[in-house]
Design an enzyme around this catalytic site. Sequence first.
Site, short mmCIF file in Angstrom:
data_model
loop_
_atom_site.label_atom_id
_atom_site.label_comp_id
_atom_site.label_asym_id
_atom_site.label_seq_id
_atom_site.Cartn_x
_atom_site.Cartn_y
_atom_site.Cartn_z
N CYS A 290 47.70 35.06 38.98
CA CYS A 290 46.33 35.52 38.84
C CYS A 290 46.37 36.95 38.34
CB CYS A 290 45.60 35.46 40.18
SG CYS A 290 43.92 36.12 40.04
N ASP B 173 34.75 37.58 32.41
CA ASP B 173 35.86 37.47 33.35
C ASP B 173 37.13 37.81 32.56
OD1 ASP B 173 37.19 37.04 35.70
OD2 ASP B 173 36.69 34.92 35.89
N ASN B 174 38.17 38.21 33.28
CA ASN B 174 39.46 38.45 32.65
C ASN B 174 39.44 39.51 31.56
OD1 ASN B 174 40.66 36.32 34.26
ND2 ASN B 174 39.51 34.92 32.97
#
Lengths: 497, 497
Positions: free
Chosen positions: B141, B280-281
Amino acid sequence: MATSLCESMRDGTILPDGTISVSGLVDEACVAMPPRQDAEDVDARDADTPDKWIKRHKDMVRLTGRHPFNSEPPLRTLQEAGWVTPPSIHVVRNHGAVPQLSWENHRLKITGVPRPCELTMDELASGNVGAVVSIPVTFICAGNRRKEQNMTKKTIGFNWGCAAVGNSVWTGVRLCDVLAYVGVERQSREHRFVCFEGPEGELPQGETGSYGTSIDMGWALDRERDVLLAFKQNGEVLTPDHGAPLRTLLPGCIGGRMIKWLCKMWVSAEPSTSHYHFFDNRVLPPHVDSQLAQDEGWWFKPEYIINHMNINSAMFEPRHNSVFRFRDSQNTTLKVSGYAYVGGGLKIIRAEISLDGGKSWEIADLTRPEDAIAEARGTDKHWCWSWWETEVDATRLLQCQEIICRAVDSNQNMQPMNLTWNLMGMMNNCLFRVKVHPMQTPGGVAVWFEHPTQPGAETGGWMTDDAGIFDPAKASDAAPGPSGVAPKRPVAAIWRS
Amino acid sequence: MATSLCESMRDGTILPDGTISVSGLVDEACVAMPPRQDAEDVDARDADTPDKWIKRHKDMVRLTGRHPFNSEPPLRTLQEAGWVTPPSIHVVRNHGAVPQLSWENHRLKITGVPRPCELTMDELASGNVGAVVSIPVTFICAGNRRKEQNMTKKTIGFNWGCAAVGNSVWTGVRLCDVLAYVGVERQSREHRFVCFEGPEGELPQGETGSYGTSIDMGWALDRERDVLLAFKQNGEVLTPDHGAPLRTLLPGCIGGRMIKWLCKMWVSAEPSTSHYHFFDNRVLPPHVDSQLAQDEGWWFKPEYIINHMNINSAMFEPRHNSVFRFRDSQNTTLKVSGYAYVGGGLKIIRAEISLDGGKSWEIADLTRPEDAIAEARGTDKHWCWSWWETEVDATRLLQCQEIICRAVDSNQNMQPMNLTWNLMGMMNNCLFRVKVHPMQTPGGVAVWFEHPTQPGAETGGWMTDDAGIFDPAKASDAAPGPSGVAPKRPVAAIWRS
């Protein structure tokens, strides 16, 4: 035919408008070519050497005396040529004399494959072996910035400055297409490595006296890694110093792994056994000196081989020994610019400067012509340097010790704060620091700038014995910022250590 | 057939001897499987949630309360499972409830290609779409070690410790083979990106309420990058938390870019427009807070998207709150061990520890089972974590403030000395430091060790408000070095800054 899945042929010829088309699977792309800057005559320094037939740019800094020709351009010359570097001022690493090979007579001998052959240059360039493609690639000697390491403790390598880097459009045939042409389209136990060698008897060491190395078959076959057998640089056939008539071109890789004057290529279950495959292009741990390397077999430990370039950056401006004068009311900002690169197909996503010793960092503007080219090529691989530029409020210079730059790549890697020495003096990429010295001049207060080193035997630089010695005879004016308005954008800070 | 150039089919079934065969083009390779550690019952904490049908390992640390299930194993559990991680204790990132999909009824809908289709799981697993391959890949992650960032300044993400990482054998069909099966074998203007999406209506945000992203076609088609549509983990069909029955598996990439419960895939001239592809990310520059990110459009700047993992390492041992006692004359050395990883196919070439604040570094022994696997697969790409271990002379502990570890990759990248904060709290990879505290005990002098943080709401750690609070109730014994003889190998030093 191996070319069925390839882009249409691009021969890399310079077009009448001064641009060169580069390979695009998805779209068209062109790159502007810089002036060639070819030398008109043979340099007097080459007159009584085996290289007396080669015309070389007189400004190239010779790092190992007159011969062999190991040279980088003055940093200013490199910068002024622009994002694309002409072959005449492009870094050259020669281990010995340049072989005299002709396009007409040269053959590439390919063995260890289902269909061994000897290919002429005309055959390679015909488009029948594989599509002829043109790709811009930044070429970097793994020893770039080695002089900084030598100032710390002598390595076994000579004094590269920070201009052992160039960016050209390289034209050739993809290695994967050549391998398909001779019957190798996948890895197998027998077809595990591709080995390359230059002319036999070229160099003093090793069984064959040739410079050689090998790469994994996976790498060789990977279209996305764009490995070329190249025969043109910036749209014209290779010059002798850059491997005429044929060399390997491995984007994202250290220069030392690319074989000039390519004569032989074979596929094997074993990697290269060339002397230079083992005794060149290694980063050994810092405690390993020459004796220990030999005694403990460090040269043969596979984890110390180097292939892809690490992330790096350096400053073009302010130039070494340049002076910024406050007397001129127009000079309210200073221009700061440089280059940044990284290997392995990664992309430079940010360049930053710090005026407070690395506590906070400010984003510079990136100039990255490769973005449009990668888009046209339909790839996320990046092979070229990025240039960056910003300007700083000049009054801040009076309170700062140094200007530091760093780059960030698409893997979120950055450069280390501190230099780590290694025996061969390779891959030095610690933060590049330009010292800022205030001084009084007849016209008022000024600051002058000092780079860490100057290439080869050149004097000057804050890491050297000449640290802090201002030479007005060599001084130039530092460039003011182009807009006169310094951006306000600190972007990173050291939070808690 | 797309499989003509592929390895023979390996279905990733666990063999009677407890190993699983992994794909090798060149040679055979097997990997030993760890005990499964499956839960026998549904955890009481899931009883009144939409996930009440899923059996989960009771020791997993829940980071966002009971639901959704975002969890990592206790670091000790991760370590004790070994180099291969069982699915039951493998990091899970769920944005919402887990969809109930069945192998029998699930379809993968593929559009935007010459031969659009809907594939059943049986078709995908048949070997007719492409060879079924099994490859060990470390899954990370991008928020791993985020709690350290949150201790510095709150990010918008929750408190991952340093166990948001797992390493499994993933089995599936190569994306490049699936694309060939539907008629896409090269990039073109129309075929520039591959987009992926999970179930519609799964999540609250975005037009379709599905989690989606896209990758470049070059990446998708690149055999060497091993992108899979995966349906097995460690030789058994996917568990619900890991994307049953089908997910994308992008080796070397951040976990957040891999789509679980894959329902749709399409090829397009444009990248994904999914809400989560943009929001996100991302690693935004440190000065960008939530407000600025929105006001200045930082979410949409392409340079801040993240794909490949950066280099990282952390320590298994000495464990948090463990104690090393000098009274036992057998305890003359301390065992120090941990993991290291890097993305993009690079290889960890070295792990090192420092006992003097980073001034000098000593090489640890690497345990890298992947070397044999990469060799058998005939590739220079590495997708798995490396484990490392060394031992130090215990008397040195009395004079050191902390034990620091760092890794070096095949591009010569290392971890940064200092933490840099970013809004989403991602890709934290600063040096991992374990503090060393001397103390007096009834049995004599001892030292106890403190990690930077503990995951989720767990207390303890030198970066937290509980810094320096020793809890004898939770304390364990630090392991002595296995040989009792500490190696003497300082390998790097800070030379001149």
